[in-house]
Write a protein that holds these residues in place. Sequence first.
Motif, PDB file in Angstrom:
ATOM      1  N   ASN A  50       0.827  -1.214   0.000  1.00 52.30           N
ATOM      2  CA  ASN A  50       0.000   0.000   0.000  1.00 52.30           C
ATOM      3  C   ASN A  50       0.858   1.259   0.000  1.00 52.30           C
ATOM      4  O   ASN A  50       0.412   2.313   0.442  1.00 52.30           O
ATOM      5  CB  ASN A  50      -0.930   0.004   1.209  1.00 52.30           C
ATOM      6  CG  ASN A  50      -2.066  -0.969   1.022  1.00 52.30           C
ATOM      7  OD1 ASN A  50      -2.736  -0.956  -0.017  1.00 52.30           O
ATOM      8  ND2 ASN A  50      -2.267  -1.838   2.001  1.00 52.30           N
ATOM      9  N   ALA A  51       2.096   1.125  -0.434  1.00 54.66           N
ATOM     10  CA  ALA A  51       3.034   2.253  -0.489  1.00 54.66           C
ATOM     11  C   ALA A  51       3.317   2.828   0.895  1.00 54.66           C
ATOM     12  O   ALA A  51       3.640   3.999   1.038  1.00 54.66           O
ATOM     13  CB  ALA A  51       2.531   3.346  -1.442  1.00 54.66           C
ATOM     14  N   GLU A  52       3.218   1.961   1.917  1.00 55.48           N
ATOM     15  CA  GLU A  52       3.392   2.449   3.293  1.00 55.48           C
ATOM     16  C   GLU A  52       4.852   2.552   3.727  1.00 55.48           C
ATOM     17  O   GLU A  52       5.162   3.123   4.767  1.00 55.48           O
ATOM     18  CB  GLU A  52       2.586   1.579   4.275  1.00 55.48           C
ATOM     19  CG  GLU A  52       3.111   0.165   4.508  1.00 55.48           C
ATOM     20  CD  GLU A  52       2.695  -0.844   3.436  1.00 55.48           C
ATOM     21  OE1 GLU A  52       2.231  -0.436   2.345  1.00 55.48           O
ATOM     22  OE2 GLU A  52       2.843  -2.052   3.679  1.00 55.48           O
ATOM     23  N   GLY A  53       5.779   2.008   2.942  1.00 57.04           N
ATOM     24  CA  GLY A  53       7.203   2.135   3.257  1.00 57.04           C
ATOM     25  C   GLY A  53       7.622   1.333   4.472  1.00 57.04           C
ATOM     26  O   GLY A  53       6.847   0.559   5.033  1.00 57.04           O
ATOM     27  N   GLU A  54       8.892   1.508   4.857  1.00 55.41           N
ATOM     28  CA  GLU A  54       9.415   0.852   6.062  1.00 55.41           C
ATOM     29  C   GLU A  54       9.087   1.731   7.260  1.00 55.41           C
ATOM     30  O   GLU A  54       9.170   2.947   7.161  1.00 55.41           O
ATOM     31  CB  GLU A  54      10.942   0.730   5.969  1.00 55.41           C
ATOM     32  CG  GLU A  54      11.435  -0.214   4.894  1.00 55.41           C
ATOM     33  CD  GLU A  54      11.483  -1.653   5.378  1.00 55.41           C
ATOM     34  OE1 GLU A  54      11.524  -1.874   6.607  1.00 55.41           O
ATOM     35  OE2 GLU A  54      11.477  -2.545   4.515  1.00 55.41           O
TER      36      GLU A  54
END
Length: 374
Positions: A50-54
Amino acid sequence: MITSKFIFTAIILIVTSSVFGQSKRWYSDDQVKQGQHLFQKKCAKCHGVNAEGEPDWRQTDENGEYPPPPLNGLAYARHHTLDQLRQQIQVGSGMAKGEMPAFINKISTTDIDAVIAFFQSKWTDAIYQSWKTRQLVSATKHLNIDEAPKQHPGTYWLKQHLSGAKVTHGKPMKTPVKGIREVKVNNDYVYLSEDGRYAFTGHMIDLSNGSDLTVLNQATETKRLLQTYSIKDMLIYPAQGKERAQLTIFTDTSCSFCRKMHKEIPLLQSEGVSVHFIPYPRRGLDGKGYAELKSIWCSEDPVLALSTYIDERVLPDLRENCKNTGAVDAGYQLGNSLGISGTPLLILENGKRIKGYKTASKIISTMNIPLEDM
Ligand code: HEC
């Protein structure tokens, strides 16, 4: 960003038309769909499905490199123009400290745009709108000066240029600077030359007393908009003893800094500050925060439910036929019309904003309230 300093003495309140609702985006639904497919194939293993990144994207890892950041609007991607985003994807980390590969000969430019459309579809309207205003500076679209109406050509051009942006209707407001007018675009202020041809963003500072007039404008508008949210829908932690100040906090329980912020509340209360919470699901109406906030705000004793969740991470079950369902939706809409880009957001009684987590003593010193016993 062009920062201009002007001496300016009046404070102007601009009343905008309704600012709720989905703003027009530059991409189509088809692009989002196509981009989603590509994103899952090429980007999700680093940036998340969901493009939430680290989670710890702000800190370098043991190799001194930055982990993949969120692209969902909650990190720096919103500070880049469309061209900068395209370029980042084409060249990858390059000289930057990171491991992102270059996609220049691996994905077509059409596909790069689709991937951007996909992660921008995760941005809330507020974030999208402020990104949009910033495009003003780098926009490449040329408009024919002769097409503009004689009256208020500047507002007309801004509307054409930033299609889908909310540009204050009617005439641009005068400022104390001769020949400079002001319009509200989305949640930012833009200044215009008299002929409407030149526009610039930035802050107007009154150098005679150092006050930031753009911030004062925004504070006045913030105060006005806050009054549209029903006090009954706020969760109130009252001051102990005599109330000396009020603080409004937009919170999202799925955000760790909001939970950390909550631990400062007893200290604020003991110093005479009443804290009013407004729910703001920063990931929109289908995120985790929305579900959490809703079950808290809907519970029989929402203040207790909020405190319990902060201390024990236990959520009440979402009650059927809950009367308070509108509170979270209204908080989300209010936050978007204020242009909130992250939580927690603190708002002082004068409408000024403090972004992010702060300790109680820091907040109190910013409030500038006389506290006899401090
Ligand atoms: C191997 C892991 C990896 C892959 C695969 C990857 N990225 Fe990245 N990306 C990173 C890292 C690490 C950074 C941060 C460091 C930097 O800027 O180079 C980054 C940064 C970015 C940025 C800049 C964000 C900011 O906040 O400045 C964008 C935009 C981006 N990536 C988009 C994409 C897209 C779109 C794809 C798929 C086509 C993709 N990335 C694939 C690791 C990756």
